[in-house]
Design an enzyme around this catalytic site. Structure first.
Site, mmCIF file in Angstrom:
data_model
loop_
_atom_site.group_PDB
_atom_site.id
_atom_site.type_symbol
_atom_site.label_atom_id
_atom_site.label_comp_id
_atom_site.label_asym_id
_atom_site.label_seq_id
_atom_site.Cartn_x
_atom_site.Cartn_y
_atom_site.Cartn_z
ATOM 1 N N SER A 57 23.609 61.005 -59.704
ATOM 2 C CA SER A 57 24.407 59.784 -59.838
ATOM 3 C C SER A 57 23.546 58.556 -59.547
ATOM 4 O O SER A 57 22.378 58.674 -59.153
ATOM 5 C CB SER A 57 25.631 59.815 -58.910
ATOM 6 O OG SER A 57 25.255 59.502 -57.588
ATOM 7 N N ILE A 59 21.301 55.409 -58.858
ATOM 8 C CA ILE A 59 19.918 55.011 -59.153
ATOM 9 C C ILE A 59 19.077 56.222 -59.567
ATOM 10 O O ILE A 59 18.218 56.121 -60.452
ATOM 11 C CB ILE A 59 19.319 54.294 -57.921
ATOM 12 C CG1 ILE A 59 20.022 52.938 -57.744
ATOM 13 C CG2 ILE A 59 17.822 54.118 -58.040
ATOM 14 C CD1 ILE A 59 19.734 52.246 -56.425
ATOM 15 N N SER A 183 15.381 50.919 -48.526
ATOM 16 C CA SER A 183 16.469 49.936 -48.620
ATOM 17 C C SER A 183 16.051 48.656 -47.904
ATOM 18 O O SER A 183 15.390 48.710 -46.845
ATOM 19 C CB SER A 183 17.720 50.499 -47.954
ATOM 20 O OG SER A 183 18.640 49.459 -47.697
ATOM 21 N N TYR A 209 21.353 54.712 -41.161
ATOM 22 C CA TYR A 209 20.818 54.609 -42.526
ATOM 23 C C TYR A 209 19.610 53.663 -42.539
ATOM 24 O O TYR A 209 18.533 54.005 -43.037
ATOM 25 C CB TYR A 209 21.941 54.089 -43.426
ATOM 26 C CG TYR A 209 21.550 53.709 -44.831
ATOM 27 C CD1 TYR A 209 21.540 54.663 -45.844
ATOM 28 C CD2 TYR A 209 21.205 52.397 -45.154
ATOM 29 C CE1 TYR A 209 21.186 54.305 -47.146
ATOM 30 C CE2 TYR A 209 20.858 52.035 -46.440
ATOM 31 C CZ TYR A 209 20.852 52.990 -47.434
ATOM 32 O OH TYR A 209 20.504 52.634 -48.714
ATOM 33 N N LYS A 213 15.587 54.374 -43.185
ATOM 34 C CA LYS A 213 14.897 53.688 -44.286
ATOM 35 C C LYS A 213 13.665 52.961 -43.741
ATOM 36 O O LYS A 213 12.628 52.908 -44.378
ATOM 37 C CB LYS A 213 15.846 52.716 -44.991
ATOM 38 C CG LYS A 213 16.999 53.411 -45.715
ATOM 39 C CD LYS A 213 16.497 54.177 -46.915
ATOM 40 C CE LYS A 213 17.572 54.974 -47.610
ATOM 41 N NZ LYS A 213 17.079 55.676 -48.791
ATOM 42 N N THR A 244 26.629 51.435 -57.531
ATOM 43 C CA THR A 244 26.518 52.888 -57.698
ATOM 44 C C THR A 244 27.700 53.556 -56.990
ATOM 45 O O THR A 244 28.341 52.938 -56.122
ATOM 46 C CB THR A 244 25.215 53.405 -57.046
ATOM 47 O OG1 THR A 244 25.286 53.127 -55.642
ATOM 48 C CG2 THR A 244 23.978 52.753 -57.641
HETATM 49 N N1 LIG Z 1 22.763 51.162 -54.549
HETATM 50 C C1 LIG Z 1 22.146 50.295 -53.752
HETATM 51 O O1 LIG Z 1 22.452 49.075 -53.729
HETATM 52 C C2 LIG Z 1 21.034 50.756 -52.869
HETATM 53 C C3 LIG Z 1 20.416 49.808 -52.045
HETATM 54 C C4 LIG Z 1 19.358 50.219 -51.252
HETATM 55 C C5 LIG Z 1 18.932 51.525 -51.291
HETATM 56 N N2 LIG Z 1 19.558 52.438 -52.085
HETATM 57 C C6 LIG Z 1 19.060 53.818 -52.089
HETATM 58 O O2 LIG Z 1 19.052 54.320 -53.401
HETATM 59 C C7 LIG Z 1 19.166 55.738 -53.358
HETATM 60 C C8 LIG Z 1 20.227 56.163 -54.335
HETATM 61 O O3 LIG Z 1 21.469 55.638 -53.898
HETATM 62 P P1 LIG Z 1 22.655 55.256 -54.875
HETATM 63 O O4 LIG Z 1 23.072 53.901 -54.521
HETATM 64 O O5 LIG Z 1 22.303 55.592 -56.254
HETATM 65 O O6 LIG Z 1 23.811 56.201 -54.293
HETATM 66 P P2 LIG Z 1 24.537 57.502 -54.882
HETATM 67 O O7 LIG Z 1 25.114 57.201 -56.197
HETATM 68 O O8 LIG Z 1 25.441 57.967 -53.780
HETATM 69 O O9 LIG Z 1 23.351 58.527 -55.035
HETATM 70 C C9 LIG Z 1 22.856 59.248 -53.948
HETATM 71 C C10 LIG Z 1 22.453 60.588 -54.446
HETATM 72 O O10 LIG Z 1 21.860 61.306 -53.368
HETATM 73 C C11 LIG Z 1 22.341 62.618 -53.427
HETATM 74 N N3 LIG Z 1 22.227 63.313 -52.155
HETATM 75 C C12 LIG Z 1 22.745 62.975 -50.960
HETATM 76 N N4 LIG Z 1 22.412 63.899 -50.049
HETATM 77 C C13 LIG Z 1 21.672 64.819 -50.688
HETATM 78 C C14 LIG Z 1 21.023 65.998 -50.283
HETATM 79 N N5 LIG Z 1 21.107 66.448 -49.027
HETATM 80 N N6 LIG Z 1 20.321 66.697 -51.176
HETATM 81 C C15 LIG Z 1 20.226 66.273 -52.456
HETATM 82 N N7 LIG Z 1 20.838 65.168 -52.924
HETATM 83 C C16 LIG Z 1 21.545 64.452 -52.026
HETATM 84 C C17 LIG Z 1 23.783 62.486 -53.890
HETATM 85 O O11 LIG Z 1 24.237 63.723 -54.367
HETATM 86 P P3 LIG Z 1 25.783 64.200 -54.276
HETATM 87 O O12 LIG Z 1 26.416 63.705 -55.548
HETATM 88 O O13 LIG Z 1 25.665 65.679 -54.170
HETATM 89 O O14 LIG Z 1 26.379 63.548 -53.059
HETATM 90 C C18 LIG Z 1 23.616 61.430 -54.953
HETATM 91 O O15 LIG Z 1 23.234 62.014 -56.165
HETATM 92 C C19 LIG Z 1 19.498 56.101 -51.918
HETATM 93 O O16 LIG Z 1 18.336 56.549 -51.255
HETATM 94 C C20 LIG Z 1 19.950 54.782 -51.322
HETATM 95 O O17 LIG Z 1 19.703 54.718 -49.944
HETATM 96 C C21 LIG Z 1 20.614 52.080 -52.870
#
Ligand SMILES: NC(=O)c1ccc[n+]([C@@H]2O[C@H](COP(=O)([O-])OP(=O)(O)OC[C@H]3O[C@@H](n4cnc5c(N)ncnc54)[C@H](OP(=O)(O)O)[C@@H]3O)[C@@H](O)[C@H]2O)c1
Length: 328
Positions: A57, A59, A183, A209, A213, A244
């Site tokens: 899902s 990013i 992050s 979190y 990070k 996301t």
């Molecule tokens: N979106 C933002 O604004 C933002 C900002 C700063 C940093 N980030 C970073 O970007 C990255 C992606 O986040 P996102 O916003 O795209 O959120 P997201 O849609 O929740 O994606 C997170 C992904 O990580 C997976 N995950 C969590 N725990 C896991 C594990 N133990 N083993 C394997 N996969 C696991 C989830 O899988 P499941 O579907 O199985 O839960 C999901 O596919 C993260 O590291 C987040 O900290 C995002």
């Protein structure tokens, strides 16, 4: 010409320091207009293989789609195979030629990480890109079966273990790159070297979190130095604020308030994809945002010494290799 480029650089820095505009899609779109001409070339990833964790899902999925669009063979490292298969179908619905498949990898579970590395060793002769994207923001303190706090296990310990286990495959590639999706929240946090497992103060998921990070960013130069002899580059980056499923579920108030300003997932993934595919390879050991190396601190109080960073790394290595596993 020089004045114009200085002005653009100044504007970029202002966007970075003012946070909300810079992290939003406004900042992304303003910077994009002035990026140097080093977009990843079409087909630049043809013949190369990338593993993206948490790619079902947000990013991670956008990163997988973009790398496949550049010709890469992409493995989606996921903890739920059905969600991973659905992500592959989604990517191929838009790009039927996308070479995407799933490998099971629960990054917080060392048994699963070890199995994933064994599967890769069986399937691949080399791995060109490893992207540590999987992330969590739990409400309450949770521990893995090994007794590690969940964000530490997911953002730090699992990625360190996976990198180490696939280092031989990375070392077999000509220009291997490892990228941590960190992050901007880490700017608020010190290095929690005295309490990496978050046992000694009341738990807050957002703080856990951001602390872990911060650890990813602090460990990046150490890992870069450690893996340099094998030619492996290590970078970390932050995506800004992207819309996301993770943000919508973990931070519903923030999501509601900022939704019109959030980047889309592909915009959040842009710098990850750029770090993976641009030429020449960006300098190893740095922290990036919107295709530019960024400071690791904005606040004096978050600074740490080399000795503290080394101490954290020793803690993590001992956690990954409990005494019983270490050679006598
Ligand atoms: N979106 C933002 O604004 C933002 C900002 C700063 C940093 N980030 C970073 O970007 C990255 C992606 O986040 P996102 O916003 O795209 O959120 P997201 O849609 O929740 O994606 C997170 C992904 O990580 C997976 N995950 C969590 N725990 C896991 C594990 N133990 N083993 C394997 N996969 C696991 C989830 O899988 P499941 O579907 O199985 O839960 C999901 O596919 C993260 O590291 C987040 O900290 C995002």
């Amino acid at each position: 010409m020089r004045i114009a480029s200085d002005a653009i650089s100044f504007l970029d820095t202002v966007l970075d320091r003012t946070i909300a505009p810079g992290y939003s899609r406004v900042g992304f779109r303003m910077r994009k207009r002035h990026w140097p001409d080093n977009d990843p070339r079409p087909e630049s990833m043809r013949g190369r293989t990338a593993l993206v964790t948490g790619a079902n899902s947000g990013i991670g999925k956008a990163t997988a789609a973009a790398l496949a669009g550049l010709g890469a063979t992409v493995l989606l490292g996921v903890r739920d195979l059905e969600r991973g298969a659905q992500a592959c179908r989604d990517i191929q619905a838009t790009d039927p030629d996308a070479d995407v498949s799933v490998v099971r990898c629960d990054i917080a579970d060392p048994v699963s990480v070890t199995e994933c590395a064994a599967t890769l060793a069986h399937r691949l002769s080399r791995l060109d890109v490893l992207i540590h994207n999987a992330g969590v923001l739990p409400d309450t303190r949770q521990e893995t079966a090994e007794g590690h706090e969940l964000t530490l296990a997911t953002h730090v310990l699992g990625p360190l273990l996976l990198t180490e286990l696939v280092a031989p495959l990375l070392g077999a590639a000509t220009d291997p790159r490892v990228i941590f999706v960190a992050s901007g929240g880490m700017y608020t946090q010190r290095l929690a070297v005295d309490d990496p497992e978050y046992r000694e103060s009341p738990y807050q998921g957002v703080t856990a979190y951001a602390r872990t990070k911060r650890m990813q960013v602090a460990l990046t130069p150490l890992l870069a130095a450690h893996y340099a002899p094998r030619g492996i580059s290590v970078s970390s980056m932050h995506p800004g604020w992207a819309d996301t499923p993770g943000v919508a579920t973990s931070l519903p108030g923030f999501h509601r308030l900022t939704k019109p300003l959030l980047r889309d997932a592909a915009e959040g993934a842009d710098t990850v994809v750029w770090l993976a595919a641009t030429e020449p390879t960006p300098a190893s050991g740095h922290f990036w945002h919107d295709r530019r190396s960024r400071p690791e601190h904005y606040l004096r109080r978050t600074r740490y010494s080399d000795e503290q960073a080394q101490r954290l790394w020793r803690y993590c290595r001992d956690a990954i290799h409990p005494a019983s596993d270490q050679p006598s």
